[in-house]
Scaffold this motif. Sequence first.
Motif, PDB file in Angstrom:
ATOM      1  N   THR A  13       0.848  -1.204   0.000  1.00 16.00           N
ATOM      2  CA  THR A  13       0.000   0.000   0.000  1.00 16.00           C
ATOM      3  C   THR A  13       0.881   1.251   0.000  1.00 16.00           C
ATOM      4  N   ALA A  14       1.916   1.242   0.867  1.00 13.08           N
ATOM      5  CA  ALA A  14       2.805   2.416   0.942  1.00 13.08           C
ATOM      6  C   ALA A  14       3.505   2.627  -0.402  1.00 13.08           C
ATOM      7  N   LYS A  15       3.952   1.522  -1.022  1.00 17.72           N
ATOM      8  CA  LYS A  15       4.666   1.649  -2.298  1.00 17.72           C
ATOM      9  C   LYS A  15       3.726   2.170  -3.386  1.00 17.72           C
ATOM     10  N   THR A  16       2.494   1.654  -3.407  1.00 16.24           N
ATOM     11  CA  THR A  16       1.538   2.099  -4.437  1.00 16.24           C
ATOM     12  C   THR A  16       1.255   3.584  -4.282  1.00 16.24           C
ATOM     13  N   PHE A  17       0.980   4.020  -3.038  1.00 12.09           N
ATOM     14  CA  PHE A  17       0.746   5.451  -2.808  1.00 12.09           C
ATOM     15  C   PHE A  17       1.973   6.252  -3.245  1.00 12.09           C
ATOM     16  N   HIS A  18       3.171   5.805  -2.831  1.00 14.54           N
ATOM     17  CA  HIS A  18       4.384   6.570  -3.123  1.00 14.54           C
ATOM     18  C   HIS A  18       4.576   6.767  -4.617  1.00 14.54           C
ATOM     19  N   TRP A  19       4.520   5.682  -5.390  1.00 14.85           N
ATOM     20  CA  TRP A  19       4.870   5.792  -6.819  1.00 14.85           C
ATOM     21  C   TRP A  19       3.756   6.414  -7.645  1.00 14.85           C
ATOM     22  N   LEU A  54      -5.929  16.952 -12.084  1.00 12.37           N
ATOM     23  CA  LEU A  54      -4.903  16.097 -11.457  1.00 12.37           C
ATOM     24  C   LEU A  54      -4.534  16.628 -10.077  1.00 12.37           C
ATOM     25  N   GLY A  55      -4.514  17.952  -9.928  1.00 15.51           N
ATOM     26  CA  GLY A  55      -4.188  18.555  -8.636  1.00 15.51           C
ATOM     27  C   GLY A  55      -5.173  18.128  -7.555  1.00 15.51           C
ATOM     28  N   MET A  56      -6.461  18.133  -7.882  1.00 19.15           N
ATOM     29  CA  MET A  56      -7.473  17.734  -6.891  1.00 19.15           C
ATOM     30  C   MET A  56      -7.407  16.229  -6.632  1.00 19.15           C
ATOM     31  N   LEU A  57      -7.075  15.456  -7.686  1.00 22.31           N
ATOM     32  CA  LEU A  57      -6.906  14.007  -7.496  1.00 22.31           C
ATOM     33  C   LEU A  57      -5.733  13.744  -6.535  1.00 22.31           C
ATOM     34  N   ILE A  58      -4.645  14.512  -6.723  1.00 23.76           N
ATOM     35  CA  ILE A  58      -3.481  14.370  -5.829  1.00 23.76           C
ATOM     36  C   ILE A  58      -3.887  14.682  -4.390  1.00 23.76           C
ATOM     37  N   LEU A  59      -4.706  15.739  -4.211  1.00 20.08           N
ATOM     38  CA  LEU A  59      -5.139  16.103  -2.851  1.00 20.08           C
ATOM     39  C   LEU A  59      -5.861  14.926  -2.186  1.00 20.08           C
ATOM     40  N   VAL A  63      -4.418  12.819   1.106  1.00 20.33           N
ATOM     41  CA  VAL A  63      -5.190  12.709   2.362  1.00 20.33           C
ATOM     42  C   VAL A  63      -5.362  11.222   2.714  1.00 20.33           C
ATOM     43  N   LEU A  64      -5.712  10.402   1.726  1.00 20.49           N
ATOM     44  CA  LEU A  64      -5.868   8.957   1.995  1.00 20.49           C
ATOM     45  C   LEU A  64      -4.549   8.352   2.466  1.00 20.49           C
TER      46      LEU A  64
END
Length: 189
Positions: A13-19, A54-59, A63-64
């Motif tokens: 999960t951490a790797k997926t979020f990171h990349w 994309l900016g709002m998707l990143i937000l 947060v997740l």
Amino acid sequence: MSQDNRATDWGGTAKTFHWLIAFLIFAQLVLGWEAVHWPLTPTKIDLFVWHKSLGMLILVLVVLRLLWRIGHPHPPYPAHMKTWEKRLAAGVHALLYVLLLAMPISGWMLNSAAHVPVRLFWLVPLPPLVGPDRALVRPLVIAHVLMGWTLAVLIAVHIMAALYHHFVRRDRLLVRMLPRLRRRAGEGV
Ligand code: HEM
Ligand code: HEM
């Protein structure tokens, strides 16, 4: 691949979020600069719709990621790292998280203050975060641009630190954040 962080490695999960977030941030920085410098054509409007979407998707993703991170601690740093090195790494990571939140929020605020209606991915109307206010627009643009440069510099430092660990210190710090493409022989299913 285990989804949880383990005693020594980052989990799936951490790797997926990171990349995923790293990829989106690279795209987002390029889109921001391109959109600002593009000549006034319909493509410029499209570049801005992509940038804001994309900016709002990143937000949402950041947060997740932070909510997930609260319950899943950082795996221990390599034993050779000194206390100041660990503090510096943790400080840079914390600052990265702050900027990953501050960039989309300042963009959202400046878009609202400038009173520009936008549909994210041409579908979902973005609600205003603040009311229309011309006086707020310029300071918010300056903050957004300066924080964008700070983020780019910090990412460069972050990447150099990861490469330094891998090639100079020769520890597992980078490897443990990379996707594990193959199982090592003898590992259970
Ligand atoms: C836009 C690009 C990037 C951003 C925003 C970013 C952000 C972050 C953040 C916030 C963390 C801390 C994770 C946590 O403690 O919860 C982290 C960890 C890490 N990042 Fe990145 N990163 C980016 C790109 C990269 C790249 C390109 C590399 C490799 C060259 C990399 C290598 C690592 C490694 C190895 C860790 C784990 C460090 C450790 O175990 O202490 N990152 N990254
Ligand atoms: C992680 C998220 C974001 C990043 C990394 C980012 C980054 C950038 C960058 C690098 C620029 C170009 C700055 C320059 O002129 O040098 C820019 C401009 C801009 N961004 Fe963002 N941005 C993000 C999110 C957003 C969001 C969510 C919105 C709006 C909803 C937004 C609205 C804008 C606007 C309107 C500009 C043009 C500012 C101007 O008039 O110069 N951004 N952004």
